[in-house]
Design a protein around this motif. Structure first.
Motif, mmCIF file in Angstrom:
data_model
loop_
_atom_site.group_PDB
_atom_site.id
_atom_site.type_symbol
_atom_site.label_atom_id
_atom_site.label_comp_id
_atom_site.label_asym_id
_atom_site.label_seq_id
_atom_site.Cartn_x
_atom_site.Cartn_y
_atom_site.Cartn_z
ATOM 1 N N ALA A 84 57.121 29.239 96.327
ATOM 2 C CA ALA A 84 56.092 29.627 97.295
ATOM 3 C C ALA A 84 55.791 31.122 97.237
ATOM 4 N N LEU A 85 56.767 31.914 96.842
ATOM 5 C CA LEU A 85 56.576 33.362 96.752
ATOM 6 C C LEU A 85 56.054 33.805 95.387
ATOM 7 N N GLY A 86 55.870 32.857 94.469
ATOM 8 C CA GLY A 86 55.304 33.183 93.169
ATOM 9 C C GLY A 86 56.307 33.363 92.050
ATOM 10 N N PHE A 87 57.587 33.157 92.321
ATOM 11 C CA PHE A 87 58.595 33.253 91.273
ATOM 12 C C PHE A 87 58.395 32.111 90.279
ATOM 13 N N THR A 88 58.722 32.362 89.034
ATOM 14 C CA THR A 88 58.618 31.383 87.955
ATOM 15 C C THR A 88 60.015 31.076 87.428
ATOM 16 N N ARG A 89 60.284 29.801 87.196
ATOM 17 C CA ARG A 89 61.563 29.463 86.573
ATOM 18 C C ARG A 89 61.514 29.910 85.124
ATOM 19 N N GLU A 90 62.452 30.770 84.757
ATOM 20 C CA GLU A 90 62.495 31.333 83.417
ATOM 21 C C GLU A 90 63.594 30.722 82.558
ATOM 22 N N ALA A 91 64.576 30.095 83.191
ATOM 23 C CA ALA A 91 65.665 29.499 82.412
ATOM 24 C C ALA A 91 66.373 28.436 83.239
ATOM 25 N N TYR A 92 66.905 27.452 82.522
ATOM 26 C CA TYR A 92 67.733 26.412 83.127
ATOM 27 C C TYR A 92 68.997 26.337 82.282
ATOM 28 N N PHE A 93 70.103 26.750 82.871
ATOM 29 C CA PHE A 93 71.370 26.772 82.157
ATOM 30 C C PHE A 93 72.225 25.594 82.614
ATOM 31 N N ARG A 94 72.468 24.662 81.703
ATOM 32 C CA ARG A 94 73.279 23.486 82.027
ATOM 33 C C ARG A 94 74.761 23.836 81.989
ATOM 34 N N LEU A 136 60.867 41.754 101.919
ATOM 35 C CA LEU A 136 61.786 42.458 101.026
ATOM 36 C C LEU A 136 61.185 42.611 99.632
ATOM 37 N N VAL A 137 60.598 41.537 99.120
ATOM 38 C CA VAL A 137 59.968 41.580 97.797
ATOM 39 C C VAL A 137 58.871 42.642 97.774
ATOM 40 N N ARG A 138 58.033 42.644 98.787
ATOM 41 C CA ARG A 138 56.949 43.630 98.864
ATOM 42 C C ARG A 138 57.514 45.049 98.871
ATOM 43 N N HIS A 139 58.552 45.279 99.653
ATOM 44 C CA HIS A 139 59.181 46.601 99.709
ATOM 45 C C HIS A 139 59.745 47.001 98.344
ATOM 46 N N LEU A 140 60.463 46.089 97.710
ATOM 47 C CA LEU A 140 61.091 46.420 96.424
ATOM 48 C C LEU A 140 60.060 46.748 95.349
#
Length: 185
Positions: free
Chosen positions: A140-150, A110-114
């Motif tokens: 594993a797919l290469g996503f990076t954590r950009e935010a942590y909302f408590r 899906l990621v590749r298609h998008l």
């Protein structure tokens, strides 16, 4: 309504949602433990689930992963985000198909298609901080954590911490660096 093209992986076809998919999704989506990280509680009927899946006011797209025997294995979504070229993805694997690599294989397709076909520049995913399976998959797919909302969101299980993950097309589609062996110059 936006088009939902058929996609394929080695083991699955990702196709548009059909009302008959409710029967396959209901055992998972009517289980409180399986719905722990949704923003709503488990579903109590076929009608309630279909009303949610086919909500005419929802602006996202749904793909159903079906194996070679025609059995439903998972649901995947893509929803327009805050601006053009950015969408949020989501997924849930049927309980009896978990730990088989369904989410990894189909999310990657899906990621590749998008990125490649739809031309998006960024994908996001919002994840409950305790959802370790999704955190591992996104990493594993290469996503990076950009935010942590408590204490960001109140759901059916209470006040939840939420993490936002992002993946840029240029990072996902970039050729990987070749591995070099030998001595350093």
């Amino acid at each position: 309504m936006r088009r939902v093209p058929e996609l394929s992986t080695e083991r699955f076809i990702l196709r548009p949602l059909q009302e008959s998919d409710c029967a396959a999704l209901l055992p998972t989506l009517s289980d409180a433990d399986q719905c722990r990280f949704l923003t709503r509680p488990e579903f109590t009927s076929h009608e309630e689930l279909w009303g949610w899946l086919a909500d005419p006011t929802w602006n996202g797209r749904t793909w159903i992963a079906e194996d070679g025997e025609g059995q439903v294995a998972a649901r995947f979504v893509s929803v327009p985000a805050h601006e053009e070229g950015v969408e949020e993805i989501g997924y849930i694997t049927c309980a009896h198909r978990q730990r088989e690599g369904v989410a990894r294989e189909c999310t990657e397709a899906l990621v590749r298609h998008l990125f490649e076909t739809d031309g998006l520049r960024k994908l996001t995913a919002e994840v409950d901080a305790e959802n370790t399976a999704s955190v591992r998959l996104l990493g594993a797919l290469g996503f990076t954590r950009e935010a942590y909302f408590r204490e960001h969101e109140t759901t059916h299980i209470g006040l939840r911490d939420v993490m936002m993950y992002g993946l840029l097309a240029k990072d996902f589609l970039a050729p990987s660096e070749p591995v070099r062996f030998g001595r350093r110059p």
